[in-house]
Design a protein around this motif. Structure first.
Motif, PDB file in Angstrom:
ATOM      1  N   LEU A 125      -6.988  -0.063  -7.537  1.00  0.00           N
ATOM      2  CA  LEU A 125      -6.873   1.390  -7.407  1.00  0.00           C
ATOM      3  C   LEU A 125      -8.231   2.031  -7.136  1.00  0.00           C
ATOM      4  CD1 LEU A 125      -4.472   2.038 -10.427  1.00  0.00           C
ATOM      5  CD2 LEU A 125      -3.880   1.562  -8.047  1.00  0.00           C
ATOM      6  N   TYR A 164       6.018   7.790  -6.345  1.00  0.00           N
ATOM      7  CA  TYR A 164       6.257   6.798  -7.394  1.00  0.00           C
ATOM      8  C   TYR A 164       7.513   5.962  -7.134  1.00  0.00           C
ATOM      9  CZ  TYR A 164       2.826   9.488 -10.161  1.00  0.00           C
ATOM     10  OH  TYR A 164       1.707  10.135 -10.610  1.00  0.00           O
ATOM     11  N   TYR A 223      -1.565   6.870  -4.148  1.00  0.00           N
ATOM     12  CA  TYR A 223      -1.529   7.051  -5.614  1.00  0.00           C
ATOM     13  C   TYR A 223      -0.931   5.808  -6.297  1.00  0.00           C
ATOM     14  CZ  TYR A 223      -2.083  11.644  -3.543  1.00  0.00           C
ATOM     15  OH  TYR A 223      -2.505  12.684  -2.762  1.00  0.00           O
ATOM     16  N   ALA A 224      -0.579   5.942  -7.571  1.00  0.00           N
ATOM     17  CA  ALA A 224      -0.053   4.802  -8.324  1.00  0.00           C
ATOM     18  C   ALA A 224       0.762   5.294  -9.497  1.00  0.00           C
ATOM     19  CB  ALA A 224      -1.195   3.912  -8.814  1.00  0.00           C
ATOM     20  N   THR A 233       0.841  -1.191   0.000  1.00  0.00           N
ATOM     21  CA  THR A 233       0.000   0.000   0.000  1.00  0.00           C
ATOM     22  C   THR A 233       0.878   1.244   0.000  1.00  0.00           C
ATOM     23  OG1 THR A 233      -0.181   0.227   2.418  1.00  0.00           O
ATOM     24  CG2 THR A 233      -1.785  -1.196   1.318  1.00  0.00           C
ATOM     25  N   GLU A 257      -3.018  -4.625  -9.790  1.00  0.00           N
ATOM     26  CA  GLU A 257      -3.249  -3.361  -9.096  1.00  0.00           C
ATOM     27  C   GLU A 257      -4.718  -3.226  -8.731  1.00  0.00           C
ATOM     28  OE1 GLU A 257      -1.820  -0.211 -11.557  1.00  0.00           O
ATOM     29  OE2 GLU A 257       0.295  -0.761 -11.305  1.00  0.00           O
ATOM     30  N   GLY A 269      -3.518   0.931  -4.133  1.00  0.00           N
ATOM     31  CA  GLY A 269      -3.254   2.352  -4.030  1.00  0.00           C
ATOM     32  C   GLY A 269      -4.316   3.077  -3.221  1.00  0.00           C
ATOM     33  N   GLN A 293       6.874   3.305  -4.599  1.00  0.00           N
ATOM     34  CA  GLN A 293       6.119   2.173  -5.135  1.00  0.00           C
ATOM     35  C   GLN A 293       7.014   1.232  -5.945  1.00  0.00           C
ATOM     36  OE1 GLN A 293       3.208   4.511  -7.212  1.00  0.00           O
ATOM     37  NE2 GLN A 293       2.556   5.464  -5.280  1.00  0.00           N
ATOM     38  N   TYR A 297      -0.683  -4.445  -5.786  1.00  0.00           N
ATOM     39  CA  TYR A 297      -0.495  -3.066  -5.345  1.00  0.00           C
ATOM     40  C   TYR A 297      -1.866  -2.451  -5.089  1.00  0.00           C
ATOM     41  CZ  TYR A 297       0.481   1.836  -5.072  1.00  0.00           C
ATOM     42  OH  TYR A 297       0.530   3.129  -4.620  1.00  0.00           O
TER      43      TYR A 297
END
Length: 634
Positions: free
Chosen positions: A281, A297, A251-252, A248, A279, A320, A300, A318
């Protein structure tokens, strides 16, 4: 209705807080401590808009704590008897009757319900309605040059529904809010390391630079790769197959999947199979400017690439968050729990404990406990500012890593030698001294503190059961006579000077955008490395490890853990590396700067024999991973 009333009033405290009417119950922790030192500017305007969340306590809050402890403790007969997400909700979640009753109270107070989940009811309204609902006054306070809204006394709920309410967040307006944005910025500014480097620790001696304590020092490593980290921490052929690790962050990165694939190909990691990386999101993002959207970024990319490097067959999801605010990060975590998206969750984010509010802490802890009963373990980096004194003017730990229900991951400086052999580790703590103008000495050696593994003793969280008898009282009682939670629990490589080689798409001064690689560190590296190691251990165990701290502490003072100290080569043998950096962070056009970076000098924190507040119980050693494959006995 008699059954409903019984369910709602279960667990109501027998004593009421000062200033709370007799027909209401105070919601503990809803009066922020920071208001005591702030300047009261008077009542908040009655028309001011307020958004809040009323978190639900569920059917059996005390039972949830007891069950989470039992299924996580290897000494318990219930160890490993996890529930499914649906079973956890049915046993410990809020009932529809509780949700309806709390919703009715909030609406009757004049608040508008803007969202309902199985964990909370989101409401909005003017300050006048909020004050009616929670029987508190909202005031404006001047703090750090800004004005924030906060309750002047604890919020409360009617006694008839108080047993269904865990806490309320959002009455304290100190966290900044920004207008929603639906798009994220592009890649952030680029960074490259300058040479010369070592390919492994000590491979390239800085023979032309001044000595340190009478000896020549090596150049910093170019950046360790998965092969070196797997060897250092005893992967022993395990790959993480069958295990899912969630990451976590806010954003992504739009290039994250492509960057991870490129990195694996260039650095000898196993290629991602179809569907191995996914992902989850949010529909939209908010607070992008306040949170520095593109600044996340690199974090991540580091997290994803480090997990895959250590556990190349583990699935990675992932998740986000819509922003870096507590409410959105909590939503990302609860999404993992509600849908059991992963077995292990790595989190390389946090804030200082002094900024933590008890209401948010309660909401986080409930999520961590629900994860524990489902066999999900949460791992948090312990921070990169040592004891935080230089950073904040006060010694303190970070949060949510201070929670008793997460595994706090500290940091080390790691030496991996020729043939991927583990040489030693120190606690991560760096001082920096520049090369003198004439190149003959190091200026003011060892120099100023530039970063180190976070750690220390919480001021508010009581000592958890698994730390009893392990953490010395000199640490546990550092803040008084009561034994408190001490951080971290375990550690891995974090020092950027002995760090990990990472790949990321970045923006360059000439206007181009392209992929490149650079060395990076921080406990933001240590957390995904330990998450990867735990994925290997879970593969060995064949069933989820869940909340791992009781199992980790059970291995304390055994050959399965490296007992890390600041002087692994003996007293008086100080360690350091030489480092060359581009002055402009990109290329040699602006020249270079040469410095010496010391190892094992972490603010006031020290890595010593036994448990310490830099590395916890130590780092994984050969045999650690395999030990989860059979009933562990000391």
């Amino acid at each position: 209705m008699s059954l409903l009333a019984g369910a709602l009033t279960l667990g109501v405290p027998s004593a009421y807080a000062d200033g709370v009417p007799g027909d209401r119950v105070a919601l503990e922790g809803t009066k922020p401590a920071w208001t005591a030192a702030a300047a009261d500017q008077g009542s908040t305007a009655a028309s001011a808009r307020v958004e809040a969340r009323v978190y639900l306590a569920g059917r059996d809050a005390k039972g949830l704590t007891a069950f989470a402890e039992a299924v996580s403790d290897p000494q318990s007969p219930q160890y490993g008897s996890y529930l499914t997400a649906q079973q956890a909700q049915e046993r410990f979640g809020a009932t529809q009757e509780q949700i309806a009753a709390v919703t009715g109270w909030l609406r009757a107070s004049g608040l508008t319900v803007t969202g309902t989940t199985q964990h909370y009811i989101a409401v909005a309204g003017d300050a006048a309605a909020v004050q009616r609902a929670f029987s508190t006054s909202l005031h404006d306070y001047r703090k750090d040059g800004r004005t924030y809204r906060a309750p002047d006394r604890a919020a409360s709920a009617p006694a008839a529904v108080a047993g269904a309410v865990l806490t309320v967040t959002g009455l304290d307006g100190a966290p900044r809010r920004a207008k929603p944005q639906d798009t994220l910025p592009g890649p952030g500014d680029g960074f490259r390391n300058a040479g010369p480097y070592s390919t492994y620790f000590g491979s390239n001696t800085a023979s032309g630079l001044p000595s340190v304590n009478g000896a020549k020092i090596p150049y910093a490593v170019h950046g360790y790769t998965g092969r070196q980290l797997r060897a250092a921490y005893g992967a022993e052929g395990y790959t993480g197959k069958g295990v899912t690790v969630a990451i976590t962050d806010a954003y992504a990165s739009p290039t994250m999947a492509a960057d991870a694939s490129t990195y694996a190909k260039r650095n000898g990691d196993r290629a991602y199979r179809k569907g191995q990386y996914t992902e989850v999101l949010p529909d939209s993002y908010n607070s992008v400017d306040d949170c520095g959207g593109s600044g996340w970024y690199g974090e991540q990319s580091l997290d994803v690439e480090a997990v895959h490097a250590v556990a190349p067959e583990a699935n990675i999801v992932y998740v986000g968050a819509a922003s870096c605010n507590d409410s959105d990060l909590l939503d990302a975590l609860t999404k993992i729990v509600d849908h059991r998206l992963a077995d292990i969750v790595s989190n390389s984010w946090g804030d200082i404990e002094g900024n933590e509010t008890p209401d948010s802490a309660a909401a986080y802890d409930q999520t961590f406990k629900l994860g524990a009963v489902e066999g999900i373990g949460f791992y948090f980096s312990s921070g990169d500012n040592g004891d935080e004194l230089d950073n904040t003017g006060k010694k303190q730990v970070d949060s949510p890593t201070n929670s008793a229900w997460v595994t706090a991951v500290g940091g080390t400086s790691l030496a991996v030698g020729r043939g991927d052999t583990y040489q030693f580790e120190t606690g991560w703590g760096t001082r920096k001294a520049l090369l003198s103008d004439d190149g003959a000495s190091w200026t003011d050696f060892p120099g100023a503190f530039t970063g180190g593994a976070g750690g220390g003793t919480s001021a508010i969280v009581k000592q958890p059961f698994y730390q009893r008898g392990v953490v010395p009282d000199t640490l546990a009682k550092a803040n008084g006579s009561t034994r408190l939670r001490t951080v971290p629990d375990i550690a891995a490589v974090a020092d950027p000077n002995t760090g990990f080689l990472m790949g990321q798409t970045q923006s360059w001064p000439d206007g181009t955008v392209s992929y490149d690689e650079y060395r990076i560190g921080g406990t933001s590296l240590a957390s995904p490395v330990i998450a990867g190691v735990q994925a290997l251990a879970q593969q060995a165990r064949r069933v989820p490890i869940g909340f791992a701290n009781p199992s980790i502490y059970a291995r304390y003072n055994t050959r399965l853990l490296h007992d890390v100290t600041d002087q692994p080569l003996g007293a008086g043998h100080s360690l350091a590396v030489a480092r060359v950096d581009y002055a402009n962070g990109v290329d040699a056009a602006g020249g270079t700067r040469t410095s010496v970076r010391s190892l094992g000098m972490d603010s006031s924190l020290n890595a010593v024999r036994g448990y310490d507040d830099v590395t916890g119980v130590g780092t994984p050693a050969p045999g650690y991973v395999a030990s989860f494959g059979f009933p562990f006995r000391r």
